[in-house]
Scaffold this motif. Structure first.
Motif, mmCIF file in Angstrom:
data_model
loop_
_atom_site.group_PDB
_atom_site.id
_atom_site.type_symbol
_atom_site.label_atom_id
_atom_site.label_comp_id
_atom_site.label_asym_id
_atom_site.label_seq_id
_atom_site.Cartn_x
_atom_site.Cartn_y
_atom_site.Cartn_z
ATOM 1 N N LEU A 129 -0.172 16.952 24.407
ATOM 2 C CA LEU A 129 0.547 16.947 23.128
ATOM 3 C C LEU A 129 1.226 15.592 22.892
ATOM 4 N N LEU A 130 1.971 15.096 23.892
ATOM 5 C CA LEU A 130 2.641 13.808 23.733
ATOM 6 C C LEU A 130 1.652 12.656 23.596
ATOM 7 N N THR A 131 0.512 12.752 24.271
ATOM 8 C CA THR A 131 -0.513 11.718 24.142
ATOM 9 C C THR A 131 -1.047 11.662 22.722
ATOM 10 N N ARG A 132 -1.296 12.829 22.132
ATOM 11 C CA ARG A 132 -1.808 12.867 20.751
ATOM 12 C C ARG A 132 -0.772 12.361 19.753
ATOM 13 N N VAL A 133 0.493 12.740 19.948
ATOM 14 C CA VAL A 133 1.554 12.257 19.058
ATOM 15 C C VAL A 133 1.704 10.745 19.196
ATOM 16 N N ALA A 134 1.678 10.244 20.437
ATOM 17 C CA ALA A 134 1.763 8.801 20.644
ATOM 18 C C ALA A 134 0.572 8.089 20.003
ATOM 19 N N GLY A 135 -0.607 8.695 20.099
ATOM 20 C CA GLY A 135 -1.791 8.115 19.465
ATOM 21 C C GLY A 135 -1.646 8.038 17.960
ATOM 22 N N MET A 136 -1.076 9.079 17.370
ATOM 23 C CA MET A 136 -0.883 9.099 15.921
ATOM 24 C C MET A 136 0.114 8.012 15.499
ATOM 25 N N LEU A 137 1.219 7.894 16.238
ATOM 26 C CA LEU A 137 2.200 6.853 15.921
ATOM 27 C C LEU A 137 1.627 5.461 16.151
ATOM 28 N N LEU A 138 0.868 5.301 17.211
ATOM 29 C CA LEU A 138 0.243 4.012 17.491
ATOM 30 C C LEU A 138 -0.769 3.645 16.408
ATOM 31 N N ALA A 139 -1.490 4.636 15.900
ATOM 32 C CA ALA A 139 -2.428 4.379 14.804
ATOM 33 C C ALA A 139 -1.684 3.893 13.560
ATOM 34 N N ALA A 140 -0.532 4.487 13.282
ATOM 35 C CA ALA A 140 0.260 4.054 12.127
ATOM 36 C C ALA A 140 0.765 2.629 12.312
ATOM 37 N N ILE A 141 1.207 2.302 13.524
ATOM 38 C CA ILE A 141 1.652 0.936 13.805
ATOM 39 C C ILE A 141 0.491 -0.037 13.652
ATOM 40 N N ALA A 142 -0.682 0.358 14.130
ATOM 41 C CA ALA A 142 -1.870 -0.498 14.038
ATOM 42 C C ALA A 142 -2.248 -0.756 12.586
ATOM 43 N N VAL A 143 -2.238 0.286 11.771
ATOM 44 C CA VAL A 143 -2.578 0.123 10.350
ATOM 45 C C VAL A 143 -1.551 -0.776 9.661
ATOM 46 N N GLN A 144 -0.269 -0.623 10.028
ATOM 47 C CA GLN A 144 0.757 -1.485 9.444
ATOM 48 C C GLN A 144 0.537 -2.942 9.832
ATOM 49 N N MET A 145 0.169 -3.182 11.111
ATOM 50 C CA MET A 145 -0.125 -4.548 11.546
ATOM 51 C C MET A 145 -1.308 -5.122 10.783
ATOM 52 N N LEU A 146 -2.339 -4.303 10.616
ATOM 53 C CA LEU A 146 -3.509 -4.749 9.852
ATOM 54 C C LEU A 146 -3.120 -5.089 8.417
ATOM 55 N N ALA A 147 -2.373 -4.206 7.787
ATOM 56 C CA ALA A 147 -1.963 -4.425 6.398
ATOM 57 C C ALA A 147 -1.109 -5.680 6.269
ATOM 58 N N ASP A 148 -0.157 -5.861 7.175
ATOM 59 C CA ASP A 148 0.686 -7.059 7.131
ATOM 60 C C ASP A 148 -0.139 -8.329 7.310
ATOM 61 N N GLY A 149 -1.099 -8.286 8.232
ATOM 62 C CA GLY A 149 -1.955 -9.451 8.447
ATOM 63 C C GLY A 149 -2.822 -9.772 7.249
ATOM 64 N N VAL A 150 -3.421 -8.744 6.659
ATOM 65 C CA VAL A 150 -4.273 -8.947 5.485
ATOM 66 C C VAL A 150 -3.444 -9.449 4.307
ATOM 67 N N LEU A 151 -2.262 -8.860 4.089
ATOM 68 C CA LEU A 151 -1.399 -9.329 2.993
ATOM 69 C C LEU A 151 -0.964 -10.778 3.206
ATOM 70 N N ALA A 152 -0.703 -11.154 4.437
ATOM 71 C CA ALA A 152 -0.330 -12.544 4.726
ATOM 72 C C ALA A 152 -1.520 -13.479 4.446
ATOM 73 N N PHE A 153 -2.738 -13.035 4.788
ATOM 74 C CA PHE A 153 -3.932 -13.811 4.455
ATOM 75 C C PHE A 153 -4.031 -14.008 2.937
ATOM 76 N N LEU A 154 -3.851 -12.926 2.192
ATOM 77 C CA LEU A 154 -3.969 -12.979 0.732
ATOM 78 C C LEU A 154 -2.908 -13.883 0.103
ATOM 79 N N ARG A 155 -1.725 -13.916 0.675
ATOM 80 C CA ARG A 155 -0.656 -14.783 0.152
ATOM 81 C C ARG A 155 -1.016 -16.254 0.316
ATOM 82 N N GLN A 156 -1.817 -16.568 1.365
ATOM 83 C CA GLN A 156 -2.196 -17.944 1.621
ATOM 84 C C GLN A 156 -3.259 -18.429 0.660
ATOM 85 N N VAL A 157 -4.006 -17.521 0.064
ATOM 86 C CA VAL A 157 -5.130 -17.892 -0.803
ATOM 87 C C VAL A 157 -4.651 -18.315 -2.160
#
Length: 157
Positions: A129-157
């Motif tokens: 149970l804790l592994t799955r919850v941690a995976g879900m939270l980690l997925a959200a952190i990963a998506v946020q990192m991806l979004a922040d990186g992509v938005l930073a790329f777009l700001r540079q263009v």
């Protein structure tokens, strides 16, 4: 100690390393997000459970535990960004980042040190149970990192 060394090295020299390799912090952020997403998917699906490293091939404390799980792109990017934000505040800001790194890795060490006792307390179902919850939270952190990186790329263009 391996994770502390790698993250500390990138905290101090990361900007120089990335500049030398012509890699932007945004590119590292996107790659870190992708790798975190892969780890999150493994946690969510239970993939990789029961895999055992080849005997004598390498020290498990270095690979995969030290690098890339504890000192991977996500933690390296987070530390480099923290150092970059601490730069205007001077020595106090750098000391705060260093203390936060020590505290986080000390907490990880405590959990790893007492993992057997924690697993006995949680039993298999609680651990899953804790592994799955941690995976879900980690997925959200990963998506946020991806979004922040992509938005930073777009700001540079």
């Amino acid at each position: 100690m391996v994770a502390f060394g790698v993250i500390g090295l990138f905290a101090i020299f990361g900007r120089f390393i990335l500049d030398y390799l012509h890699i932007t912090i945004e590119a590292l952020q996107v790659s870190g997000g992708l790798l975190l997403l892969l780890v999150a998917m493994q946690l969510l699906t239970g993939a990789g459970e029961g895999e055992v490293a080849e005997a004598g091939a390498t020290n498990i404390a270095i690979v995969p535990l030290g690098i890339p799980l504890l000192a991977g792109p996500g933690s390296i990017v987070a530390t480099m960004l923290a150092v970059q934000q601490a730069r205007p505040t001077g020595l106090w800001g750098f000391a705060t980042v260093g203390l936060a790194l020590v505290a986080a890795l000390l907490l990880v060490w405590v959990f790893l040190r007492f993992a057997g006792a924690i697993q006995r307390f949680l039993h298999n179902s609680g651990t899953v149970l804790l592994t799955r919850v941690a995976g879900m939270l980690l997925a959200a952190i990963a998506v946020q990192m991806l979004a922040d990186g992509v938005l930073a790329f777009l700001r540079q263009v």
